[in-house]
Design a protein around this motif. Structure first.
Motif, PDB file in Angstrom:
ATOM      1  N   MET A  62       0.822  -1.205   0.000  1.00 35.76           N
ATOM      2  CA  MET A  62       0.000   0.000   0.000  1.00 35.76           C
ATOM      3  C   MET A  62       0.859   1.259   0.000  1.00 35.76           C
ATOM      4  SD  MET A  62      -3.143   1.200   2.481  1.00 35.76           S
ATOM      5  CE  MET A  62      -2.097   1.721   3.834  1.00 35.76           C
TER       6      MET A  62
ATOM      7  N   ASP B  60      -4.657   0.101  -3.313  1.00 32.65           N
ATOM      8  CA  ASP B  60      -5.256   1.309  -2.749  1.00 32.65           C
ATOM      9  C   ASP B  60      -5.677   1.139  -1.298  1.00 32.65           C
ATOM     10  OD1 ASP B  60      -4.997   2.540  -5.216  1.00 32.65           O
ATOM     11  OD2 ASP B  60      -7.005   1.941  -5.883  1.00 32.65           O
ATOM     12  N   LYS B  61      -5.924  -0.105  -0.894  1.00 35.31           N
ATOM     13  CA  LYS B  61      -6.411  -0.310   0.466  1.00 35.31           C
ATOM     14  C   LYS B  61      -5.999  -1.674   0.985  1.00 35.31           C
ATOM     15  CE  LYS B  61     -10.822   0.127  -0.257  1.00 35.31           C
ATOM     16  NZ  LYS B  61     -12.286   0.082  -0.028  1.00 35.31           N
ATOM     17  N   ILE B  62      -6.129  -1.840   2.289  1.00 36.26           N
ATOM     18  CA  ILE B  62      -5.869  -3.114   2.960  1.00 36.26           C
ATOM     19  C   ILE B  62      -7.162  -3.547   3.634  1.00 36.26           C
ATOM     20  CG2 ILE B  62      -4.620  -4.250   4.839  1.00 36.26           C
ATOM     21  CD1 ILE B  62      -2.315  -2.275   4.345  1.00 36.26           C
TER      22      ILE B  62
ATOM     23  N   GLN C 154      -9.145   3.294   4.185  1.00 39.67           N
ATOM     24  CA  GLN C 154      -8.058   2.718   3.388  1.00 39.67           C
ATOM     25  C   GLN C 154      -7.547   1.435   4.037  1.00 39.67           C
ATOM     26  OE1 GLN C 154      -5.914   6.801   2.661  1.00 39.67           O
ATOM     27  NE2 GLN C 154      -5.160   5.342   1.126  1.00 39.67           N
TER      28      GLN C 154
ATOM     29  N   ALA D 149      -7.039  -4.059  -3.816  1.00 47.35           N
ATOM     30  CA  ALA D 149      -6.856  -4.179  -2.371  1.00 47.35           C
ATOM     31  C   ALA D 149      -5.933  -5.347  -2.054  1.00 47.35           C
ATOM     32  CB  ALA D 149      -8.216  -4.383  -1.685  1.00 47.35           C
ATOM     33  N   TYR D 150      -5.310  -5.253  -0.886  1.00 45.13           N
ATOM     34  CA  TYR D 150      -4.551  -6.391  -0.354  1.00 45.13           C
ATOM     35  C   TYR D 150      -5.405  -6.966   0.761  1.00 45.13           C
ATOM     36  CZ  TYR D 150      -0.386  -9.215   0.214  1.00 45.13           C
ATOM     37  OH  TYR D 150       0.493 -10.266   0.218  1.00 45.13           O
TER      38      TYR D 150
END
Length: 336
Positions: free
Chosen positions: A169, A175-177, A229, A246-247
């Motif tokens: 990120m 963009d987000k986790i 986020q 995303a992750y």
């Protein structure tokens, strides 16, 4: 750089290491020689200080000499020499390998300048895998869109996954986790917890908050959570969503049912990566309910782009007693 020589008077028993920089030698030895004591304990050798030299005695003197050389090189490079670093060098020995990542620009995110170790850089600290299994796992996290980490508690499955998520990120790859766990009680009835929905589920999610606090400053973490986020939510909250760019990490996946696991896996959207971690020996589901982790392992093992990495008690990086406890339980399990 140190020099490695055998003592000509008694070559089979003693190995002499000479270190030219006395300041670095002091750092290598540690306060009250605690670093040397740790190596002695881990490798069953004896280490004696003689001016700017160290004498290593014991059957594993050659291996211990290599460990001392590597630790001295770490000190030369300005890298830490805490107990975890020493434990990692002893465990890894001479097993330095490439990272196996496919994307050339990502390799620089977690390889050292010398190219002989793997590291994950976050806002607060740099994390290095401490065992060969952890190294393989980190490579898989960078190389695959869907990765499984399976093994006992304390092996760093979730910790490393969250570290890679933060790294990805802050470097703009996602963009987000999104971090999730099944909200399953571990053999106890907790009753009705007070507060709003966040207050009720936060106790289940606390290990994920703990990991994030290790990698991000408190104010920045709070801001990222406030701005969505970073999301931390029970597995049940994932239904109906498509998780893009995303992750995504699912922790304690052994407590997901087969239906929940299928639902979660099918949330994967464009530009996202997903990591599933769990310990098959700690299933808290009702008797007769199939663990979604075991079923996913059986069904998805042959699919390209999905990796399965396994850990054992030897990969435990918590207190050494944890590894001995896990080994004792495994030895007592009639199914093993």
């Amino acid at each position: 750089m140190s020099t490695l020589t055998a003592n000509p008077s008694d070559p089979p028993l003693e190995l002499l290491l000479e270190f030219p920089d006395n300041r670095l030698l002091i750092e290598l030895c540690g306060e009250f020689d605690r670093n040397l004591a740790q190596i002695e304990h881990l490798m069953s050798v004896q280490i004696l200080r003689r001016g700017n030299m160290l004498a290593v005695l014991g059957e594993a003197r050659a291996e211990a000499g290599e460990v001392l050389q590597k630790l001295y090189e770490r000190a030369e490079a300005g890298r830490s020499l805490d107990p975890g670093d020493i434990d990692a060098v002893v465990r890894l020995g001479n097993s330095a390998e490439g990272t196996g990542a496919r994307d050339g620009d990502q390799i620089e995110l977690f390889r050292g300048d010398a190219g002989d170790h793997i590291e994950i850089r976050t806002r607060k600290k740099t994390i290095e895998p401490r065992t060969q299994a952890q190294q393989a796992y980190v490579r898989a996290l960078y190389a695959n869109e869907l990765a499984f980490g399976i093994g006992p508690a304390g092996t760093g499955k979730t910790y490393l996954a969250v570290a890679v998520a933060v790294n990805q990120m802050i470097n703009g790859h996602v963009d987000k986790i999104i971090l999730s766990r099944p909200a399953v009680e571990a053999g106890e009835r907790l009753g009705f917890l007070p507060g709003d929905m966040k207050d009720k589920v936060d106790p289940y999610m606390q290990p994920l908050y703990d990991a994030l606090n290790d990698f991000l400053p408190g104010k920045q973490l709070a801001k990222l959570i406030e701005e969505k986020q970073i999301e931390i939510a029970p597995l049940a909250f994932m239904r109906g969503r498509t998780l893009s760019n995303a992750y995504v990490v699912l922790d304690e996946a052994q407590n997901a049912t087969a239906m929940q696991m299928k639902m979660f896996l099918t949330r994967l959207g464009q530009g996202s990566r997903m990591v599933i971690t769990g310990d098959p020996s700690q299933v808290d589901l009702p008797r007769g309910v199939t663990s979604g982790l075991s079923e996913a392992e059986r069904i998805l093992g042959h699919i390209d782009g999905i990796s399965f990495n396994y850990f054992t008690a030897k990969d435990v990086v918590r207190h050494p007693m944890v590894a001995r406890i896990i080994e004792a339980y495994d030895a007592d399990d009639p199914a093993k």
